[in-house]
Design a protein around this motif. Structure first.
Motif, PDB file in Angstrom:
ATOM      1  N   ARG A 186       5.587   5.562  -5.467  1.00  0.00           N
ATOM      2  CA  ARG A 186       6.362   4.496  -6.110  1.00  0.00           C
ATOM      3  C   ARG A 186       5.731   4.105  -7.450  1.00  0.00           C
ATOM      4  NH1 ARG A 186      10.283   1.046  -4.456  1.00  0.00           N
ATOM      5  NH2 ARG A 186      10.542  -0.819  -5.761  1.00  0.00           N
ATOM      6  N   ALA A 187       4.408   4.021  -7.475  1.00  0.00           N
ATOM      7  CA  ALA A 187       3.725   3.659  -8.715  1.00  0.00           C
ATOM      8  C   ALA A 187       3.962   4.714  -9.794  1.00  0.00           C
ATOM      9  CB  ALA A 187       2.234   3.482  -8.452  1.00  0.00           C
ATOM     10  N   VAL A 188       3.852   5.994  -9.429  1.00  0.00           N
ATOM     11  CA  VAL A 188       4.088   7.085 -10.379  1.00  0.00           C
ATOM     12  C   VAL A 188       5.526   7.039 -10.883  1.00  0.00           C
ATOM     13  CG1 VAL A 188       4.228   9.599 -10.611  1.00  0.00           C
ATOM     14  CG2 VAL A 188       2.310   8.569  -9.380  1.00  0.00           C
ATOM     15  N   GLY A 239       9.208   0.284   0.976  1.00  0.00           N
ATOM     16  CA  GLY A 239      10.396   1.120   1.047  1.00  0.00           C
ATOM     17  C   GLY A 239      10.160   2.517   0.506  1.00  0.00           C
ATOM     18  N   SER A 240      11.263   3.217   0.229  1.00  0.00           N
ATOM     19  CA  SER A 240      11.148   4.602  -0.225  1.00  0.00           C
ATOM     20  C   SER A 240      12.201   4.963  -1.257  1.00  0.00           C
ATOM     21  CB  SER A 240      11.252   5.558   0.978  1.00  0.00           C
ATOM     22  OG  SER A 240      12.489   5.381   1.654  1.00  0.00           O
ATOM     23  N   LEU A 256      17.540   6.449  -6.179  1.00  0.00           N
ATOM     24  CA  LEU A 256      16.517   7.491  -6.287  1.00  0.00           C
ATOM     25  C   LEU A 256      15.510   7.292  -5.160  1.00  0.00           C
ATOM     26  CD1 LEU A 256      15.731   7.510 -10.139  1.00  0.00           C
ATOM     27  CD2 LEU A 256      17.244   9.051  -8.868  1.00  0.00           C
ATOM     28  N   GLY A 257      15.447   8.240  -4.247  1.00  0.00           N
ATOM     29  CA  GLY A 257      14.462   8.188  -3.181  1.00  0.00           C
ATOM     30  C   GLY A 257      13.224   8.973  -3.569  1.00  0.00           C
ATOM     31  N   TYR A 258      12.095   8.592  -2.978  1.00  0.00           N
ATOM     32  CA  TYR A 258      10.855   9.321  -3.286  1.00  0.00           C
ATOM     33  C   TYR A 258      10.091   9.726  -2.029  1.00  0.00           C
ATOM     34  CZ  TYR A 258       9.385   4.364  -3.164  1.00  0.00           C
ATOM     35  OH  TYR A 258       9.215   3.047  -2.828  1.00  0.00           O
ATOM     36  N   SER A 259      10.755   9.716  -0.884  1.00  0.00           N
ATOM     37  CA  SER A 259      10.080  10.127   0.348  1.00  0.00           C
ATOM     38  C   SER A 259       9.949  11.641   0.452  1.00  0.00           C
ATOM     39  CB  SER A 259      10.852   9.603   1.565  1.00  0.00           C
ATOM     40  OG  SER A 259      12.150  10.181   1.628  1.00  0.00           O
TER      41      SER A 259
END
Length: 486
Positions: A394-396, A416-417, A462-465
């Protein structure tokens, strides 16, 4: 006739042991009709040399097929397709014909045409899959899940594997949820107040079927989980959308005539807003004033990595008007399809009867496997790993979004994701998503989340999982570049 050794090859994408792969190759050849009764297989030495495996591996595969009567051994002559091997059916497919039934009149109800979008099944083949809700195989604990599954297949768990529970559930899983999972959310419940479901969506469907009729009204968040809206439309109840803000659902906007309120206070779908404690209490007070029930979908509370999760609505409820929906599908893997309902015994009794008439109960082996995975501590270890990884991603992603001038529409979530995004006003995110696919980028258009006849077209999620952190900056750069050129 001998079967040529050249017809055998091991696919690099095959799963399982080499012995199992060889068994599958031969069994599939027999079942498909390519290998016929009486045909001779290559010698174990020749097949081993051809496949680049040890001879004992081939011998063990042949021996297993021999035991299952797929192969027969003829002295020193070798192995042959058995005379008792299964024979593929021989039939000619019927020609297509038009039905004489008028299905436009014959269908009593229609369940197609909902707004739930289709996601590419090959999402993992894309280099930048900003898809929501899928599992990153590199993070999942394959080894311990496999061990728990094997343990659940053991002799002492034979009843859990094979028994018909009818309308009941695996007592080990129910006990763990009651003693460990729910207390972490501040919820105290007896086994009679817990029902295992096939994921959260199944739980929401059961709740809607039990609580709503054509004369009752459901209040839902706008935007909201699109599958919930489909469920409510199918129930034929009246649906009242209530706009959400940075704190989630606004209680004062809920209509007086509402019978059931559906809410996602821990992690609003799709905006990611977390409802603060004061508003949670206000929501309970509003429900009390209009004598409404609340169905609380508490998904992704485990993914609160920036702060401790807020207390569940159910934990604040002193009147029994909150029905709680939990799920292991989001935190473990979506294909698990395992969730649970928690509510007053009178409600759970009816929900249990409905479930029994539709599907009896979720498979016992899956329930027992999950019970072992949870009780042995593997689940908590997995959640800690996921939190750490998702916090970093999330930070990236947040840095990349800011660098490229994209707009985050949702609040600064505590976990969250996914990110809820807003494009420029004229952006059509369905066309945008198609354009991005050609660049190996997947996003989720947002119009299906809105409860309106003319939903805005410029929102997307936009998901990042499912995407490694090192690919995120380039993927965001592509999104920004293509959006700029549209």
């Amino acid at each position: 006739m001998a079967i040529s050794v050249e017809t055998f090859f091991l696919s690099p994408d095959s799963q399982g042991t080499l012995q199992a792969q060889i068994q599958q190759l031969i069994a599939e050849g027999i079942l498909s009709g390519r290998f016929r009764r009486g045909e001779k297989l290559p010698s174990s030495r020749k097949l081993a040399a051809h496949l680049g495996v040890s001879r004992i591996t081939v011998t063990l595969a042949y021996t297993e097929l021999l035991a299952n009567d797929y192969l027969a051994s003829r002295g020193r002559s070798g192995y042959y397709v058995s005379d008792n091997a299964p024979v593929p059916p021989s039939f000619t497919p019927p020609k297509h014909r038009e039905d004489s039934i008028d299905w436009t009149r014959a269908l009593g109800r229609r369940f197609t045409g909902g707004d739930t979008p289709e996601k590419p099944q090959d999402w993992a083949s894309y280099r930048f899959p900003f898809v929501y809700g899928q599992t990153d195989h590199s993070l999942f604990d394959h080894t311990n899940w496999r061990l728990c599954s094997l343990q659940a297949l053991g002799q002492k768990d034979f009843t859990a594997l094979t028994a018909d529970y009818y309308d009941q559930d695996d007592p080990r899983l129910v006990e763990f949820i009651a003693r460990n999972t729910l207390p972490r959310r501040g919820i105290i419940a007896r086994p009679e107040e817990i029902l295992i479901t096939l994921g959260a969506q199944n739980a929401l469907w059961i709740a809607a079927q039990v609580l709503l009729t054509q004369r009752r009204t459901a209040a839902i968040e706008n935007p909201c989980y699109h599958a919930l809206r489909d469920i409510l439309n199918q129930s034929r109840c009246h649906v009242e959308p209530v706009n959400v803000d940075s704190d989630g659902l606004e209680p004062s906007e809920i209509p007086e005539e509402t019978d059931v309120i559906f809410a996602t206070p821990s992690h609003q779908c799709p905006t990611t807003a977390t409802m603060p404690l004061a508003r949670r209490n206000a929501l309970l007070e509003r429900a009390r004033d209009i004598d409404a029930l609340i169905v609380e979908d508490d998904y992704e509370f485990e993914m609160s990595f920036a702060d401790s999760p807020s207390p569940a609505l159910k934990s604040l409820d002193t009147e029994g008007r909150v029905i709680y929906v939990g799920s292991f599908s989001k935190s473990l893997f979506p294909g698990l399809r395992l969730g649970y309902l928690v509510g007053s015994e009178a409600f759970i009794r009816e929900a249990r009867a409905l479930r029994a008439s539709v599907l009896r109960h979720p498979p016992g082996h899956i329930q027992r496997t999950a019970a072992y995975f949870l009780s042995l501590g593997h689940y908590d270890a997995l959640i800690r790993r996921l939190r750490k990884t998702l916090k970093h991603r999330r930070a990236v992603m947040k840095d990349a979004i800011r660098e490229h001038g994209l707009t985050i529409a949702g609040p600064d979530a505590k976990g969250g994701s996914s990110f809820w995004m807003q494009g420029k006003e004229r952006l059509n995110t369905h066309e945008f998503a198609q354009r991005l696919q050609s660049e190996s980028v997947l996003i989720e258009p947002g119009s299906s989340f809105f409860v309106t006849d003319n939903p805005p077209q410029n929102f997307y999620r936009l998901g990042y999982s499912s995407i490694p952190a090192d690919r995120i900056p380039e993927g965001i750069a592509r999104i920004a570049q293509i959006q700029k050129n549209l």
